[in-house]
Design an enzyme around this catalytic site. Structure first.
Site, PDB file in Angstrom:
ATOM      1  N   ARG A 228      32.245  77.453  86.500  1.00  0.00           N
ATOM      2  CA  ARG A 228      32.558  78.377  87.594  1.00  0.00           C
ATOM      3  C   ARG A 228      34.062  78.453  87.781  1.00  0.00           C
ATOM      4  NH1 ARG A 228      28.551  80.528  87.016  1.00  0.00           N
ATOM      5  NH2 ARG A 228      26.773  80.767  88.404  1.00  0.00           N
ATOM      6  N   HIS A 276      32.990  86.510  82.107  1.00  0.00           N
ATOM      7  CA  HIS A 276      31.837  85.791  82.676  1.00  0.00           C
ATOM      8  C   HIS A 276      30.538  86.230  81.984  1.00  0.00           C
ATOM      9  CE1 HIS A 276      29.967  83.769  86.453  1.00  0.00           C
ATOM     10  NE2 HIS A 276      29.171  83.654  85.394  1.00  0.00           N
TER      11      HIS A 276
HETATM   12  P1  NDP Z   1      22.308  71.545  85.457  1.00  0.00           P
HETATM   13  O1  NDP Z   1      21.986  71.467  86.895  1.00  0.00           O
HETATM   14  O2  NDP Z   1      21.195  71.386  84.471  1.00  0.00           O
HETATM   15  O3  NDP Z   1      23.424  70.464  85.089  1.00  0.00           O
HETATM   16  C1  NDP Z   1      24.545  70.226  85.896  1.00  0.00           C
HETATM   17  C2  NDP Z   1      25.293  69.049  85.336  1.00  0.00           C
HETATM   18  O4  NDP Z   1      26.514  68.897  86.072  1.00  0.00           O
HETATM   19  C3  NDP Z   1      24.521  67.716  85.488  1.00  0.00           C
HETATM   20  O5  NDP Z   1      24.704  66.912  84.349  1.00  0.00           O
HETATM   21  C4  NDP Z   1      25.193  67.080  86.708  1.00  0.00           C
HETATM   22  O6  NDP Z   1      25.161  65.651  86.753  1.00  0.00           O
HETATM   23  C5  NDP Z   1      26.624  67.550  86.514  1.00  0.00           C
HETATM   24  N1  NDP Z   1      27.359  67.470  87.775  1.00  0.00           N
HETATM   25  C6  NDP Z   1      27.125  68.114  88.941  1.00  0.00           C
HETATM   26  N2  NDP Z   1      28.003  67.736  89.888  1.00  0.00           N
HETATM   27  C7  NDP Z   1      28.815  66.822  89.307  1.00  0.00           C
HETATM   28  C8  NDP Z   1      29.900  66.053  89.761  1.00  0.00           C
HETATM   29  N3  NDP Z   1      30.343  66.140  91.032  1.00  0.00           N
HETATM   30  N4  NDP Z   1      30.489  65.193  88.903  1.00  0.00           N
HETATM   31  C9  NDP Z   1      30.046  65.081  87.629  1.00  0.00           C
HETATM   32  N5  NDP Z   1      29.002  65.792  87.119  1.00  0.00           N
HETATM   33  C10 NDP Z   1      28.399  66.648  87.956  1.00  0.00           C
HETATM   34  O7  NDP Z   1      23.044  72.938  85.231  1.00  0.00           O
HETATM   35  P2  NDP Z   1      23.110  73.842  83.909  1.00  0.00           P
HETATM   36  O8  NDP Z   1      23.517  72.994  82.772  1.00  0.00           O
HETATM   37  O9  NDP Z   1      21.884  74.650  83.778  1.00  0.00           O
HETATM   38  O10 NDP Z   1      24.274  74.856  84.326  1.00  0.00           O
HETATM   39  C11 NDP Z   1      25.563  74.388  84.652  1.00  0.00           C
HETATM   40  C12 NDP Z   1      26.417  75.486  85.256  1.00  0.00           C
HETATM   41  O11 NDP Z   1      26.827  76.401  84.264  1.00  0.00           O
HETATM   42  C13 NDP Z   1      25.737  76.386  86.291  1.00  0.00           C
HETATM   43  O12 NDP Z   1      25.651  75.750  87.552  1.00  0.00           O
HETATM   44  C14 NDP Z   1      26.679  77.580  86.322  1.00  0.00           C
HETATM   45  O13 NDP Z   1      27.703  77.349  87.253  1.00  0.00           O
HETATM   46  C15 NDP Z   1      27.261  77.596  84.907  1.00  0.00           C
HETATM   47  N6  NDP Z   1      26.785  78.755  84.140  1.00  0.00           N
HETATM   48  C16 NDP Z   1      27.707  79.647  83.678  1.00  0.00           C
HETATM   49  C17 NDP Z   1      27.307  80.721  82.923  1.00  0.00           C
HETATM   50  C18 NDP Z   1      28.292  81.647  82.337  1.00  0.00           C
HETATM   51  O14 NDP Z   1      27.898  82.686  81.777  1.00  0.00           O
HETATM   52  N7  NDP Z   1      29.571  81.359  82.398  1.00  0.00           N
HETATM   53  C19 NDP Z   1      25.888  80.972  82.628  1.00  0.00           C
HETATM   54  C20 NDP Z   1      25.011  79.947  83.139  1.00  0.00           C
HETATM   55  C21 NDP Z   1      25.459  78.889  83.889  1.00  0.00           C
HETATM   56  P3  NDP Z   1      23.781  64.844  86.864  1.00  0.00           P
HETATM   57  O15 NDP Z   1      23.173  64.948  85.459  1.00  0.00           O
HETATM   58  O16 NDP Z   1      24.184  63.482  87.216  1.00  0.00           O
HETATM   59  O17 NDP Z   1      22.950  65.556  87.891  1.00  0.00           O
HETATM   60  C1  OXD Z   2      24.669  81.848  85.689  1.00  0.00           C
HETATM   61  C2  OXD Z   2      25.788  82.731  85.317  1.00  0.00           C
HETATM   62  O1  OXD Z   2      24.820  81.029  86.595  1.00  0.00           O
HETATM   63  O2  OXD Z   2      25.565  83.733  84.606  1.00  0.00           O
HETATM   64  O3  OXD Z   2      23.598  81.973  85.057  1.00  0.00           O
HETATM   65  O4  OXD Z   2      26.917  82.446  85.687  1.00  0.00           O
END
Ligand code: NDP
Ligand code: OXD
Length: 313
Positions: A228, A276
């Protein structure tokens, strides 16, 4: 049963057509044509108008049309019903493609070869082996784990940083505040796949970039952010690129989207920019996933990939 599509920032027409085709007799409405708010059972949303969901008295669940849910949780009036997010192979594979592509662009010094081509200069930069390059992924969730597996298959050394301690075969793992420093110190290419929460806002800042490895095979660290935009401080990225703290950056997400035309990021010679779309939500692939979750709810089964509101993801 009635489903309301509340989509902004994306073209809603393909979603509407797909939901109407696969909706199995459910009524599908698209904002602003809400009709009777009391009739709406489910909302499928991407950046819905603030306050809209609070005005639906019989809402049973909210389905985020993306993996991230900051676009929902930032609405203080969000009703207290389950939120389901996307976790689907189509979206995951798209993100894996993006991460592999951009890791390779930095690993194989693409900007240098591109400049050489433009100058008609035949110069080999002496690229290191993947096995000499350490990739560190912030966030080893659905997307981070898939990207890590693909990069491992190419021979890179992998590490991941998470909120809670994890053990993953073939990936060195670090967690929490205590794990961040050693994670950064062994990282040549930093990939951010973190959700936006109070803890991750602004985490990609100059002080963090200074802690990345400086002794690596690439001659300095690179940053890739497809999580993000509000996790990054863009002025700090520019400063770090200009003084050599970072050697390059790939940015798919921004503090302000669309990225304003006058942003200096657009023209920086060390930055790759995409709009994005690292992992676009494709209605063709994802409508089925959302409707399968609706069906689970209607059959009294537990919903999958429910968001933990307290964690913020
Ligand atoms: P998940 O919820 O599966 O994974 C999130 C990961 O982030 C987990 O490993 C979690 O740790 C870790 N995390 C969260 N908070 C912290 C923190 N404070 N410190 C360290 N690690 C942290 O999410 P996804 O993998 O499905 O997606 C991740 C993000 O990717 C989405 O939230 C979105 O913002 C972004 N995204 C962007 C897209 C784009 O097109 N650019 C498309 C899709 C998603 P833990 O394992 O310990 O819970
Ligand atoms: C998502 C994105 O969160 O597209 O899936 O950013």
């Amino acid at each position: 049963m009635t489903i309301l599509l509340a989509i902004s920032g994306w073209d809603p027409d393909a979603w509407l057509m797909r939901f109407r085709a696969l909706g199995g007799g459910r009524e599908i409405r698209l904002i602003p044509d809400i009709g009777d708010p009391a009739k709406i059972d489910y909302v499928c949303a991407w950046k819905p108008p603030r306050g809209l969901l609070a005005a639906l008295p019989n809402l049973r669940a909210i389905f985020s049309l993306g993996a991230g849910v900051d676009h929902l949780l930032s609405d203080p009036t969000l009703p207290d019903v389950p939120i389901v997010r996307i976790a689907d192979p189509d979206l995951t594979m798209r993100m894996t493609e993006y991460v592999v592509l951009h890791v390779l662009l930095h690993h194989r010094r693409f900007k240098l070869y591109d400049a050489s081509q433009r100058a008609r200069r035949w110069r080999d930069e002496g690229d290191p082996a993947a096995s000499d390059v350490r990739v560190g992924i912030m966030g080893l969730g659905v997307l981070g784990q898939a990207a890590a597996a693909a990069l491992r298959a190419l021979g890179f050394q992998l590490a991941g940083w998470t909120r809670t301690a994890k053990s993953r075969p073939g990936i060195e793992t670090f967690a929490g505040d205590a794990g961040l420093k050693p994670f950064l110190a062994r990282t040549d290419i930093l990939v951010c796949l973190l959700p936006l929460t109070a803890d991750t806002r602004g985490v990609l800042n100059y002080q963090l970039f200074q802690q990345l490895a400086r002794n690596g095979a690439l001659g300095g660290p690179a940053l890739i952010n497809a999580g993000r935009g509000d996790s990054q401080i863009e002025a700090d990225i520019l400063r770090a690129l200009d003084d050599g703290t970072l050697t390059g950056a790939s940015l798919d997400v921004f503090q302000q989207e669309p990225l304003p035309a006058d942003s200096p990021l657009w023209t920086h010679p060390k930055i790759f920019i995409t709009p994005h779309n690292a992992a676009q939500s494709d209605p063709k692939a994802l409508t089925k996933y959302v409707l399968a979750q609706v069906e689970r709810l209607e059959r009294g089964l537990a919903l999958e990939n429910v968001v933990d509101r307290k964690r913020g993801y």
